[in-house]
Write a protein that holds these residues in place. Structure first.
Motif, mmCIF file in Angstrom:
data_model
loop_
_atom_site.group_PDB
_atom_site.id
_atom_site.type_symbol
_atom_site.label_atom_id
_atom_site.label_comp_id
_atom_site.label_asym_id
_atom_site.label_seq_id
_atom_site.Cartn_x
_atom_site.Cartn_y
_atom_site.Cartn_z
ATOM 1 N N UNK A 191 10.192 -2.436 15.805
ATOM 2 C CA UNK A 191 10.340 -3.498 16.802
ATOM 3 C C UNK A 191 11.792 -3.875 17.053
ATOM 4 N N UNK A 192 12.714 -3.258 16.334
ATOM 5 C CA UNK A 192 14.101 -3.706 16.384
ATOM 6 C C UNK A 192 14.856 -3.143 17.582
ATOM 7 N N UNK A 193 15.822 -3.904 18.036
ATOM 8 C CA UNK A 193 16.689 -3.477 19.123
ATOM 9 C C UNK A 193 17.769 -2.563 18.603
ATOM 10 N N UNK A 194 17.411 -1.326 18.328
ATOM 11 C CA UNK A 194 18.347 -0.307 17.852
ATOM 12 C C UNK A 194 18.672 0.667 18.974
ATOM 13 N N UNK A 195 19.911 1.121 19.027
ATOM 14 C CA UNK A 195 20.307 2.164 19.963
ATOM 15 C C UNK A 195 20.832 3.355 19.193
ATOM 16 N N UNK A 196 20.349 4.552 19.547
ATOM 17 C CA UNK A 196 20.851 5.809 18.996
ATOM 18 C C UNK A 196 21.635 6.473 20.120
ATOM 19 N N UNK A 197 22.917 6.747 19.888
ATOM 20 C CA UNK A 197 23.789 7.089 21.015
ATOM 21 C C UNK A 197 24.747 8.220 20.666
ATOM 22 N N UNK A 198 25.026 9.067 21.656
ATOM 23 C CA UNK A 198 26.122 10.029 21.605
ATOM 24 C C UNK A 198 26.369 10.498 23.039
ATOM 25 N N UNK A 199 27.269 11.456 23.206
ATOM 26 C CA UNK A 199 27.501 12.004 24.538
ATOM 27 C C UNK A 199 28.926 11.831 25.027
ATOM 28 N N UNK A 200 29.124 12.134 26.319
ATOM 29 C CA UNK A 200 30.434 12.083 26.962
ATOM 30 C C UNK A 200 30.417 10.990 28.027
ATOM 31 N N UNK A 201 31.182 9.955 27.798
ATOM 32 C CA UNK A 201 31.175 8.777 28.667
ATOM 33 C C UNK A 201 32.018 9.029 29.909
ATOM 34 N N UNK A 202 31.426 8.813 31.071
ATOM 35 C CA UNK A 202 32.140 8.919 32.340
ATOM 36 C C UNK A 202 32.001 7.578 33.049
ATOM 37 N N UNK A 203 33.046 6.749 32.972
ATOM 38 C CA UNK A 203 32.995 5.419 33.563
ATOM 39 C C UNK A 203 33.196 4.343 32.518
ATOM 40 N N UNK A 204 32.849 3.107 32.873
ATOM 41 C CA UNK A 204 33.047 1.955 31.990
ATOM 42 C C UNK A 204 31.697 1.367 31.619
ATOM 43 N N UNK B 55 29.493 -1.137 28.443
ATOM 44 C CA UNK B 55 29.343 -1.859 27.183
ATOM 45 C C UNK B 55 27.894 -1.728 26.758
ATOM 46 N N UNK B 56 27.674 -1.120 25.597
ATOM 47 C CA UNK B 56 26.346 -0.983 25.014
ATOM 48 C C UNK B 56 26.226 -1.999 23.889
ATOM 49 N N UNK B 57 25.260 -2.913 24.010
ATOM 50 C CA UNK B 57 25.076 -3.966 23.019
ATOM 51 C C UNK B 57 23.643 -3.932 22.502
ATOM 52 N N UNK B 58 23.461 -4.287 21.235
ATOM 53 C CA UNK B 58 22.126 -4.271 20.640
ATOM 54 C C UNK B 58 21.889 -5.520 19.819
ATOM 55 N N UNK B 59 20.625 -5.950 19.783
ATOM 56 C CA UNK B 59 20.279 -7.108 18.974
ATOM 57 C C UNK B 59 20.206 -6.754 17.499
ATOM 58 N N UNK B 60 20.173 -5.460 17.179
ATOM 59 C CA UNK B 60 20.204 -5.059 15.778
ATOM 60 C C UNK B 60 21.349 -4.072 15.536
ATOM 61 N N UNK B 61 21.083 -2.762 15.606
ATOM 62 C CA UNK B 61 22.070 -1.759 15.216
ATOM 63 C C UNK B 61 22.397 -0.795 16.348
ATOM 64 N N UNK B 62 23.562 -0.136 16.197
ATOM 65 C CA UNK B 62 23.908 1.035 16.983
ATOM 66 C C UNK B 62 24.138 2.176 16.006
ATOM 67 N N UNK B 63 23.442 3.299 16.201
ATOM 68 C CA UNK B 63 23.569 4.461 15.336
ATOM 69 C C UNK B 63 24.165 5.603 16.152
ATOM 70 N N UNK B 64 25.350 6.083 15.761
ATOM 71 C CA UNK B 64 26.053 7.152 16.470
ATOM 72 C C UNK B 64 25.666 8.474 15.827
ATOM 73 N N UNK B 65 24.949 9.327 16.568
ATOM 74 C CA UNK B 65 24.385 10.533 15.963
ATOM 75 C C UNK B 65 25.051 11.821 16.456
ATOM 76 N N UNK B 66 26.281 11.745 16.874
ATOM 77 C CA UNK B 66 27.033 12.928 17.301
ATOM 78 C C UNK B 66 28.345 12.492 17.913
ATOM 79 N N UNK B 67 29.057 13.400 18.542
ATOM 80 C CA UNK B 67 30.312 13.037 19.194
ATOM 81 C C UNK B 67 30.060 12.010 20.289
ATOM 82 N N UNK B 68 30.940 11.035 20.373
ATOM 83 C CA UNK B 68 30.882 10.025 21.428
ATOM 84 C C UNK B 68 32.286 9.956 22.009
ATOM 85 N N UNK B 69 32.498 10.676 23.116
ATOM 86 C CA UNK B 69 33.848 10.893 23.614
ATOM 87 C C UNK B 69 33.952 10.535 25.093
ATOM 88 N N UNK B 70 35.185 10.509 25.592
ATOM 89 C CA UNK B 70 35.436 10.241 27.003
ATOM 90 C C UNK B 70 35.517 11.557 27.770
#
Length: 354
Positions: free
Chosen positions: A129-142, A144-159
């Motif tokens: 039930x938790x507000x968790x985000x699992x995230x990676x990838x190549x960011x194009x633009x601006x 803000x990713x916010x979560x009520x619980x956790x953010x889990x980075x599961x790979x490269x997170x680059x520009x």
């Protein structure tokens, strides 16, 4: 900074993207991202909202946050750049079902961690039930990713757009398995006046973590068995994926009530690799990624932290600022002694400068 993540609730609902329950986000170098959020309501092709879960209406969203065919797929991203992942309501969580009768989807982190007797940082009593985000990838633009619980980075997170990088350097940085830590000299260190300036903010109420699931090499009930990482050195798997031993993370991170972390950092059998972090970091507690230090790390990750100088000018959208006023120099004076480091008067009697 403020500790109430719900300050981003309204921006996410008005012109941002608002999700509920565990949500997987993969940023696309061409813009937008791929999302899987099975507990978030979506709109069918005819525009009818399937259901409004928990009374948290998405009707005011001004951009496509979920595809018209379901709760997963590619989207263009929020108009104001704000993505917010909220917990499910206590009533829905207690019932075990969404208001439309569907079962609450399992949290992908549970499969990666709990199945082998470990837990991810920030795991509560009701992780599905938790507000968790699992995230990676190549960011194009601006964003803000916010979560009520956790953010889990599961790979490269680059520009995706770095003005000073060559095409081969950019491709290498965004590859699935770079050979080692990304050199600090080759970063997105300049502002583009004609193209895209990529910027990412990560704000979690609890932990912002580097994915580090473990499994026992034998029966879990045998306390003498040494845990080994489930992360491989090549290939990929369904999220959360930990195939990259040397993750590159480009972001401005705020862990409001906890820290930037590596789960199980002291339980790995050896050093996993190195974290190359480029951006800014604010946290309530100091971060720990390894047992040991320097060249004698026994487990976890080595780390290389580099300040992103563009942050003197750029800021992720709706990013929190400190609630206390800045310190400024009100007055300054120098007391000159015989061997003052600022202004030696009698240099012949002063010790040599080291």
């Amino acid at each position: 900074p403020p500790t109430n993540i719900n300050a981003l609730n309204q921006p996410a609902k008005s012109q941002g993207c608002f999700y509920q329950g565990p949500t997987t986000i993969t940023f696309d170098s061409g813009g937008g991202y791929t999302v899987s959020s099975p507990d978030t309501p979506w709109q069918a092709n005819n525009g009818t909202t399937q259901t409004t879960y928990d009374g948290l209406s998405l009707s005011n969203n001004k951009s496509s946050c979920l595809p018209s065919t379901g709760t997963s797929g590619s989207v263009t991203g929020p108009a104001n750049g704000v993505i917010y992942v909220h917990n499910l309501s206590s009533a829905t969580c207690s019932s075990g079902k969404l208001p439309n009768g569907s079962p609450i989807a399992p949290n992908p982190l549970i499969t990666a961690y709990d199945a082998y007797g470990f837990r991810y940082d920030g795991e509560g009593t009701q992780p599905n039930c938790e507000g968790d985000a699992i995230v990676h990838g190549q960011v194009n633009g601006a964003y803000t990713l916010a979560t009520q619980n956790d953010i889990n980075i599961d790979g490269n997170l680059t520009y995706a757009n770095c003005p000073k990088l060559t095409a081969s350097e950019q491709s290498s940085m965004n590859s699935a398995s770079p050979l080692g830590p990304w050199p600090a000299a080759a970063q997105c260190s300049s502002i583009s006046t004609s193209g895209t300036n990529d910027i990412l903010g990560l704000i979690a109420t609890n932990f912002v973590s580097v994915n580090n699931p473990l499994q026992q090499s034998g029966p879990w009930w045998n306390p003498t068995v040494t845990p080994v990482a489930t992360c491989g050195t090549s290939g990929a798997s369904a999220p959360p994926d930990c195939a990259n031993p040397n993750p590159i993370i480009m972001a401005s991170i705020l862990a409001l009530k906890h820290t930037f972390s590596v789960p199980n950092f002291c339980a790995t059998s050896s050093q996993q690799g190195n974290i190359d972090f480029y951006g800014s970091l604010g946290e309530k507690y100091i971060d720990l990624e390894a047992c040991g230090s320097g060249s004698s790390i026994q487990s976890g990750y080595g780390m290389s932290y580099t300040w992103d100088p563009r942050l003197s000018i750029l800021s992720p959208p709706e990013f929190f600022t400190p609630s206390t006023p800045s310190w400024i120099t009100q007055s300054f004076s120098v007391t000159v002694g015989q061997c003052s480091l600022v202004w030696p008067v009698t240099t012949s009697t002063c010790p040599a400068t080291p």
